[in-house]
Design a protein around this motif. Sequence first.
Motif, mmCIF file in Angstrom:
data_model
loop_
_atom_site.group_PDB
_atom_site.id
_atom_site.type_symbol
_atom_site.label_atom_id
_atom_site.label_comp_id
_atom_site.label_asym_id
_atom_site.label_seq_id
_atom_site.Cartn_x
_atom_site.Cartn_y
_atom_site.Cartn_z
ATOM 1 N N ALA A 176 0.858 -1.186 0.000
ATOM 2 C CA ALA A 176 0.000 0.000 0.000
ATOM 3 C C ALA A 176 0.891 1.232 0.000
ATOM 4 C CB ALA A 176 -0.920 0.004 1.220
ATOM 5 N N PRO A 177 0.372 2.371 -0.453
ATOM 6 C CA PRO A 177 1.161 3.604 -0.394
ATOM 7 C C PRO A 177 1.320 4.080 1.044
ATOM 8 C CG PRO A 177 -1.049 4.049 -1.190
ATOM 9 C CD PRO A 177 -0.934 2.569 -1.099
ATOM 10 N N VAL A 178 2.267 4.988 1.242
ATOM 11 C CA VAL A 178 2.544 5.501 2.582
ATOM 12 C C VAL A 178 2.401 7.021 2.569
ATOM 13 C CG1 VAL A 178 5.032 5.699 2.179
ATOM 14 C CG2 VAL A 178 4.185 5.425 4.506
ATOM 15 N N ARG A 179 1.914 7.574 3.672
ATOM 16 C CA ARG A 179 1.730 9.019 3.807
ATOM 17 C C ARG A 179 2.672 9.531 4.893
ATOM 18 N NH1 ARG A 179 -4.122 10.247 3.671
ATOM 19 N NH2 ARG A 179 -3.656 10.244 1.447
ATOM 20 N N LEU A 180 3.586 10.425 4.499
ATOM 21 C CA LEU A 180 4.525 11.037 5.425
ATOM 22 C C LEU A 180 3.963 12.385 5.856
ATOM 23 C CD1 LEU A 180 7.884 10.350 3.521
ATOM 24 C CD2 LEU A 180 6.644 8.839 5.088
ATOM 25 N N ASP A 181 3.855 12.601 7.167
ATOM 26 C CA ASP A 181 3.327 13.849 7.721
ATOM 27 C C ASP A 181 4.483 14.604 8.368
ATOM 28 O OD1 ASP A 181 1.873 15.899 8.764
ATOM 29 O OD2 ASP A 181 0.434 14.643 9.845
ATOM 30 N N LEU A 182 4.906 15.697 7.707
ATOM 31 C CA LEU A 182 6.047 16.463 8.168
ATOM 32 C C LEU A 182 5.591 17.678 8.964
ATOM 33 C CD1 LEU A 182 8.210 16.477 4.898
ATOM 34 C CD2 LEU A 182 8.458 14.973 6.869
#
Length: 984
Positions: A176-182
């Motif tokens: 699955a895709p990944v979401r990076l929260d900066l």
Amino acid sequence: MNQHRPLARGRLVVGGCPEGFDARYLAETIARAGGPVIHVSRDDARLASLRAALRFFAPEVPVLAFPAWDCLPYDRISPNPEIAARRMATLAALAAGFSRPAAILTTINAATQRVPPRSALREGSFLVETGARVDLAELRGYLARMGYQQAPTVTEPGEFAIRGGLVDIYPPGARAPVRLDLFGDVLESARRFDPGTQRTSETVRRVELAPVSEVILDEPSIQRFRTRYRAMFGAAGHDDPLYEAVSAGRKHQGVEHWLPFFHEGLETLFDYLPGAAVLLDEQTDAARAARWAALSEQYDARAAALAAKSKLGTVYKPVPPGALYLDDAAFAAAVADRPLQQLVALPQPLGPGVIDAGGRIGRDFAPERQQERVSLFGALAAHVRARRRTGDVVIASYSKGARERLMGLLADNGVADAREIARASELRGDGGLALAVWPLEHGFEAAGLTVVSEQDVLGDRLIRPARRRRKAENFLTEAAGLTPGDLVVHVDHGIGRYMGLETVTAMGAPHECLALVYAGGDKLYLPVENIELLTRYGHEEGLLDKLGGGAWQAKKARLKQRIRDMAERLIRIAAERAIRKGAVMEPPDHQDWEGFCARFPYAETDDQLAAIEDVLVDLASGRPMDRLVCGDVGFGKTEVALRAAYVAAMAGGQVAVIAPTTLLARQHYKNFAERFRGLPIRVRQLSRFVPAKEAAETRAGLADGTVEIVVGTHALLAKSIDFKRLGLLVIDEEQHFGVAHKERLKALRSDVHVLTLTATPIPRTLQLALSGVRELSLIATPPVDRLAIRTYVSEFDPLTIREALLREHYRGGQSFYVVPRISDLDAVAEFLREQVPEVKFQIAHGQMAASELDERMNAFYDGAFDVLVSTTIVESGLDIPAANTLIVERADMFGLAQLYQIRGRVGRSKLRAYAFFMTEPRKKLTPQAEKRLRVLGALDSLGAGFTLASQDLDIRGAGNLLGEEQSGQVREVGFELYQEMLEE
């Protein structure tokens, strides 16, 4: 199975290892080796079959697949991004030092192609962890260099999206895709999410990224490319788009075919696993030799054109085949000094370097299928009883439905103790009978085990599992997605413009929303989990509604009134139909019906089964059926008609099948005659191809009832045709019939069942079906094993045409070459004689005498020549599975429906098909022609499941707009565009 000594270096021939059994042998080889084993299959279909067999024999064995590019060598197109990502995911795993027991499955095309060195994969990795600092500019640059494609919404491997401090990435090989929260430059959190719903599925602490493309566009790679390109081809000017794009750091279409210029040195797949054992399919040597011969010839043609600067279209600067592919010597060196085993299906004479694995090819029931008086399933039951005396028996089916059907047929023939299993470990070794869902082409026999495949019993089938069905809630994302600037319709607020995804802080927590702009600049933020409230607007431009205004509610009210008016008319029509009586027709007893269904040589798709069930319900309802079956070309509409015809004929009615052309009528006749062979049903044909005496006999048989099924053209609508008890009328491609023909059809419809089949219905027909006046069944699921047609739209390029025809010729297939006018045929014939003398061709057009046209079409169907040069007579329904390359000259002179139908003449088998739509060089197209060709060019990215009627009009998602009450009206949004396409 025999136990062999530990794996020894050198070449070993393993006889008695047929397909299916070879998976068991591979699993045992992995166990003996204690590490990874490479299996090289002859093609992708064989790789998929082996993988399915491994799931049955050894589901615990890890499997890494390394597929070949899906584009041809020296193409002007890049490999499919999903395939490229899968290849890079496998290489990244192997480059990290893979040593545990596993199956590395690949094909001869993939194994004989050089790949980036292991150092490029190791140096190209990028690791991020929560709490660590991340330079967003550095991350963006890394993604661009490693081949990731920026997209508004991430849905496919190899895509990324950046929205403020949120970065979505779909790494190759990830589930699955990944979401990076900066937060600033610190990675605050990382979580995987569902690309369909955009909802989080799990939280992760670290994310490791790998290159997604074999071409890495960092500064050293670009400089290497520029130096080597100039060294081989000389100075490159502004007229070389490839050189310009790479120099600017942009990925050019097809750049992978110059892979040797980007790396210090290429390696092979075998270099990634030094010393690992290699198992080869029986036919890999022949496939490798044929591939190298084709590569050499294609390179020679390109090199000759480059040297002569000829007029054969745009000059292509090819890389020598040895730089990217392995010849015999290079392949031998790559697999040297390691265990190498050649698997052979038949037993071999034992001796030095030759052993026997103990497997034997199983029984094929072809003789029983050909004999009308022999019970096929009785023979199967007798064989099962005999083999159970020597061990367990497994019957492999390609679907759960087929497994249940076979279990019922065996029970009808006295074998009622079968049980269902999922893997070989569930076998008891007590001579039991088990049925498994296992897509196996041919069965085998070994000590203590007999496997019979469904194909052995029923004949050649396409046996790949059906694709996953689309989820309704994922419609927008899966079908097209949204890009900033698109017009959308909100169920409560009307037409607005989508501006992208934005993060909104609500109640102290960030929330991802879709930003919509309405008239006057008003904004609406819609949470992503409520995306089902939106649907795409059917036009590129339109007036925006005012947020909170009354115009949208008034428009909804007017639509509701139109719905009420329409409902009143529908009720009146339904009442009139309800008082009419139609013949009640139901399938005969279970065994006969299941036996007829089992003659269908493919796996029914879910949509196809639903359409068949709809038709059976209509036939048994006691009211005259009027159903439209709408589905893409080659999606199985004819099978729906065959089963309806069987029910009607066995119930005592007559069946008339009407097709628009004599060629299609002849093809339908052959299909019906073959399916009804051996049954007490007489099938005849009636068209201009039929001799006068035979036609008179057919008319007499229809009048006295001795002919149950007749297949023909509009000749069946003549006043001289008299049916004794017509029960079912099947109309194929209704849009090709004229007004006079349709008036005659209406006269036949008073109390008979009517079934209409079409891929591109005229807007009026589709409108009637969608509004409920006619019943509608959609077949939008592609057949199993159906590959998307690779579609090319470009200016006329003789060298491209030559290569396309030769590629099809060398893989044993046939091609269509279609022109818009009869006057163009001679010029094409001269071109083929001069530029492609290797192929045999024949000309066909509609003004030929019936006997001559029939003779030529039969010869092409039988493979007597390689290329059929024709006008649009091939448009309607021709089914020639061996023809998988299509050339359309002056494509701008055709309508979209014509081009769509012509394109459907190829890609009707397991092989990849190619369609080339050519326009006149350096000629400006009309806006209408440009739009048609743009639609065709988009078909390639939509895949095999694309259906013009259902996808372009958003039929399945239309109900989201105003609710079920107005869904019929909402579907009208797309009718104007659709009508423009079909009636230009």
